[in-house]
Design an enzyme around this catalytic site. Sequence first.
Site, PDB file in Angstrom:
ATOM      1  N   TYR A 252       0.837  -1.207   0.000  1.00 54.66           N
ATOM      2  CA  TYR A 252       0.000   0.000   0.000  1.00 54.66           C
ATOM      3  C   TYR A 252       0.868   1.252   0.000  1.00 54.66           C
ATOM      4  O   TYR A 252       0.595   2.221  -0.715  1.00 54.66           O
ATOM      5  CB  TYR A 252      -0.915   0.001   1.239  1.00 54.66           C
ATOM      6  CG  TYR A 252      -1.934   1.112   1.198  1.00 54.66           C
ATOM      7  CD1 TYR A 252      -3.203   0.894   0.667  1.00 54.66           C
ATOM      8  CD2 TYR A 252      -1.623   2.395   1.666  1.00 54.66           C
ATOM      9  CE1 TYR A 252      -4.141   1.915   0.605  1.00 54.66           C
ATOM     10  CE2 TYR A 252      -2.554   3.416   1.606  1.00 54.66           C
ATOM     11  CZ  TYR A 252      -3.810   3.175   1.080  1.00 54.66           C
ATOM     12  OH  TYR A 252      -4.732   4.189   1.013  1.00 54.66           O
TER      13      TYR A 252
ATOM     14  N   PHE B 256      -7.175  20.003 -24.453  1.00 54.42           N
ATOM     15  CA  PHE B 256      -7.963  18.785 -24.652  1.00 54.42           C
ATOM     16  C   PHE B 256      -9.283  18.905 -23.874  1.00 54.42           C
ATOM     17  O   PHE B 256      -9.352  19.647 -22.896  1.00 54.42           O
ATOM     18  CB  PHE B 256      -7.162  17.558 -24.200  1.00 54.42           C
ATOM     19  CG  PHE B 256      -7.894  16.271 -24.445  1.00 54.42           C
ATOM     20  CD1 PHE B 256      -8.110  15.836 -25.743  1.00 54.42           C
ATOM     21  CD2 PHE B 256      -8.397  15.510 -23.402  1.00 54.42           C
ATOM     22  CE1 PHE B 256      -8.828  14.675 -25.992  1.00 54.42           C
ATOM     23  CE2 PHE B 256      -9.103  14.348 -23.649  1.00 54.42           C
ATOM     24  CZ  PHE B 256      -9.326  13.925 -24.937  1.00 54.42           C
ATOM     25  N   ASP B 257     -10.325  18.176 -24.329  1.00 51.83           N
ATOM     26  CA  ASP B 257     -11.662  18.366 -23.701  1.00 51.83           C
ATOM     27  C   ASP B 257     -11.671  18.169 -22.187  1.00 51.83           C
ATOM     28  O   ASP B 257     -12.338  18.913 -21.480  1.00 51.83           O
ATOM     29  CB  ASP B 257     -12.787  17.491 -24.262  1.00 51.83           C
ATOM     30  CG  ASP B 257     -12.419  16.539 -25.342  1.00 51.83           C
ATOM     31  OD1 ASP B 257     -11.459  16.814 -26.065  1.00 51.83           O
ATOM     32  OD2 ASP B 257     -13.119  15.524 -25.480  1.00 51.83           O
TER      33      ASP B 257
ATOM     34  N   ASP C  92       0.832  19.452 -20.818  1.00 53.06           N
ATOM     35  CA  ASP C  92      -0.035  18.284 -20.918  1.00 53.06           C
ATOM     36  C   ASP C  92       0.723  17.344 -21.854  1.00 53.06           C
ATOM     37  O   ASP C  92       0.800  17.560 -23.055  1.00 53.06           O
ATOM     38  CB  ASP C  92      -1.400  18.702 -21.492  1.00 53.06           C
ATOM     39  CG  ASP C  92      -2.293  17.496 -21.788  1.00 53.06           C
ATOM     40  OD1 ASP C  92      -1.800  16.351 -21.694  1.00 53.06           O
ATOM     41  OD2 ASP C  92      -3.472  17.696 -22.137  1.00 53.06           O
TER      42      ASP C  92
ATOM     43  N   ALA D 103       0.663  13.983 -22.780  1.00 51.68           N
ATOM     44  CA  ALA D 103       0.180  12.663 -23.212  1.00 51.68           C
ATOM     45  C   ALA D 103       1.034  12.071 -24.348  1.00 51.68           C
ATOM     46  O   ALA D 103       1.356  10.891 -24.348  1.00 51.68           O
ATOM     47  CB  ALA D 103      -1.276  12.769 -23.652  1.00 51.68           C
TER      48      ALA D 103
ATOM     49  N   LYS E  82      -1.081   6.874 -23.505  1.00 46.91           N
ATOM     50  CA  LYS E  82      -0.576   7.177 -24.849  1.00 46.91           C
ATOM     51  C   LYS E  82       0.921   6.854 -24.867  1.00 46.91           C
ATOM     52  O   LYS E  82       1.295   5.701 -25.037  1.00 46.91           O
ATOM     53  CB  LYS E  82      -0.844   8.643 -25.208  1.00 46.91           C
ATOM     54  CG  LYS E  82      -2.300   8.943 -25.540  1.00 46.91           C
ATOM     55  CD  LYS E  82      -3.122   9.234 -24.337  1.00 46.91           C
ATOM     56  CE  LYS E  82      -4.452   9.866 -24.640  1.00 46.91           C
ATOM     57  NZ  LYS E  82      -5.291   9.972 -23.446  1.00 46.91           N
TER      58      LYS E  82
ATOM     59  N   HIS F 127     -20.849  14.016 -27.205  1.00 47.88           N
ATOM     60  CA  HIS F 127     -20.484  13.102 -28.301  1.00 47.88           C
ATOM     61  C   HIS F 127     -20.402  11.642 -27.872  1.00 47.88           C
ATOM     62  O   HIS F 127     -20.590  10.748 -28.681  1.00 47.88           O
ATOM     63  CB  HIS F 127     -19.209  13.549 -29.016  1.00 47.88           C
ATOM     64  CG  HIS F 127     -17.944  13.349 -28.243  1.00 47.88           C
ATOM     65  ND1 HIS F 127     -17.659  14.036 -27.100  1.00 47.88           N
ATOM     66  CD2 HIS F 127     -16.903  12.520 -28.448  1.00 47.88           C
ATOM     67  CE1 HIS F 127     -16.487  13.645 -26.646  1.00 47.88           C
ATOM     68  NE2 HIS F 127     -16.000  12.726 -27.438  1.00 47.88           N
TER      69      HIS F 127
HETATM   70  N1  F0G Z   1      -4.617  15.260 -22.622  1.00 49.36           N
HETATM   71  C1  F0G Z   1      -4.620  14.892 -23.910  1.00 49.36           C
HETATM   72  C2  F0G Z   1      -3.822  15.667 -24.894  1.00 49.36           C
HETATM   73  C3  F0G Z   1      -5.368  13.778 -24.307  1.00 49.36           C
HETATM   74  O1  F0G Z   1      -5.374  13.421 -25.597  1.00 49.36           O
HETATM   75  C4  F0G Z   1      -6.099  13.049 -23.338  1.00 49.36           C
HETATM   76  C5  F0G Z   1      -6.899  11.887 -23.724  1.00 49.36           C
HETATM   77  C6  F0G Z   1      -6.056  13.467 -22.009  1.00 49.36           C
HETATM   78  C7  F0G Z   1      -5.298  14.590 -21.681  1.00 49.36           C
HETATM   79  C8  F0G Z   1      -6.817  12.755 -20.917  1.00 49.36           C
HETATM   80  O2  F0G Z   1      -6.205  11.566 -20.613  1.00 49.36           O
HETATM   81  O3  F0G Z   1      -7.866   9.805 -21.237  1.00 49.36           O
HETATM   82  O4  F0G Z   1      -5.945   9.313 -19.711  1.00 49.36           O
HETATM   83  O5  F0G Z   1      -7.827  10.705 -18.936  1.00 49.36           O
HETATM   84  N2  F0G Z   1      -7.179  11.601 -24.902  1.00 49.36           N
HETATM   85  C9  F0G Z   1      -7.869  10.432 -25.408  1.00 49.36           C
HETATM   86  C10 F0G Z   1      -8.071  10.567 -26.901  1.00 49.36           C
HETATM   87  C11 F0G Z   1      -9.083  10.023 -24.673  1.00 49.36           C
HETATM   88  O6  F0G Z   1      -8.770   9.695 -27.469  1.00 49.36           O
HETATM   89  O7  F0G Z   1      -7.521  11.488 -27.510  1.00 49.36           O
HETATM   90  P1  F0G Z   1      -7.021  10.274 -20.104  1.00 49.36           P
END
Ligand code: F0G
Length: 458
Positions: free
Chosen positions: A72, A124-125, A214, A216, A257, A449
């Site tokens: 843990y 990102f969204d 960010d 990813a 990613k 979406h």
């Molecule tokens: N930042 C970027 C640039 C991303 O593309 C994503 C996720 C996230 C943050 C969030 O990360 O999914 O691990 O919580 N992108 C995916 C996509 C879902 O299909 O582009 P997560």
Amino acid sequence: MELPFAESWKIKMVEPIRKSTREEREKWLKECNYNVFMLRSEQVYIDCITDSGTGAMSDRQWGAMMMGDESYAGARSFFSLKDAIKNITGFDYVLPTHQGRAAENVLFSYLVKPGNIVPGNSHFDTTKGHIEARKAFAVDCTIDEAKDTQLEYPFKGNVDIKKLEKVLQENGDKVPFIIITITNNTAGGQPVSMQNLREVRKVADKYNKPVIFDSARFAENAYFIKVREEGYRNLTIKDICREMFSLADGMTMSSKKDGLVNMGGFIATRHEDWYEGAKGYCIQFEGFVTYGGMNGRDMDALAVGLDENTEFDMLETRIKQVEYLAHRLDEFGIPYQRPVGGHAIFLDADRILTEVPKEEFPAQTLTVELYREAGIRGCEIGYILADRDPVTRENRFGGLDFLRLCIPRRVYTNNHMDVIAVAIKNVYDRRHEIKHGLKIVWEAPLLRHFTVKLEPVD
Ligand code: F0G
């Protein structure tokens, strides 16, 4: 004769996939209300809905999983992960989280306050969601070149420094940090140059603001810097990563990613006070500070994945596959965001389904047509994803309308790329017959979406 290019790995385990008939797909489309998120994966032949968590792990990663320490607190696996992150980024403080949006949630809980303004390059969204949910605002400062899909520009993910400086001049007191997404997913997996990252740092220093990456797809960004930017050709990917991160104060990461794992994320920073401020939220939302929602074995696999994916051969194999698909589309004259980015092809639906009106969602219509044609699943990054304006409740038709086809890492072969290319060509050849799109019959108030229900217009 020069030997041709080939993958830097061989295959040890396979997973069967199944084709379907057009009749089956027609029925499934009705059942899923013309929203491919609602399909079962068995109904999909080649799945390009995302590159997130869909990659194949290596033998070294699976081997590392057997060594996971599930304690843990203070697990050895955490320290392996921390060392791997420090080696690549130089950051001393690490908080694991269960995925990227959780890293945003934990760090922004500490840093973002109501009324704040967070400038960046096409947030990102989920990043935008975590800013807006805190009654703060995300301001997009991406360069205008990114909006012209046919313009060849090597770093379309870049920040427009003038736009950024304007935000800081006018509202500097409201800005808690600047966030730069590497690579810029929303603009088409487009990289940000080292020079641009340096300029962002300079402006940030002038106004005394921190910078968060960010990250990813940070390794893919480093690959593009190596092959496209003057002065980086002879550096290793790890050298380039260290230089990139030397320009940031901290990072949020979706390990699904460029971490080459199926689930995971983290925050890393050079600031002890950020770590101290965020760790309570990690414990509250994710888990104790040495696991943050991850299994020990998954942290071990991630430590190996980060190391593997910051090697040139691995990235070259990946990006050349995306380029291979782009070259096939060029043969057929199909328009996409140029030059092709790191993780996906973004088809420009407005230029393909020219007869489908905006109000009938061309990119979503194209998504459905491609699935109907060959069982290939992509994802709309366009007018449906853009949601409605929070004030007027009108659809937002101001941005681009893409069908994104993501390529999972180490999963499909170039034969699959050929199938995708020909399927798109077949739809493209009958594009003038497609005069009508889809209408919404049900939608969620936010992030519609994923669950939207649609119906053909004619
Ligand atoms: N930042 C970027 C640039 C991303 O593309 C994503 C996720 C996230 C943050 C969030 O990360 O999914 O691990 O919580 N992108 C995916 C996509 C879902 O299909 O582009 P997560």
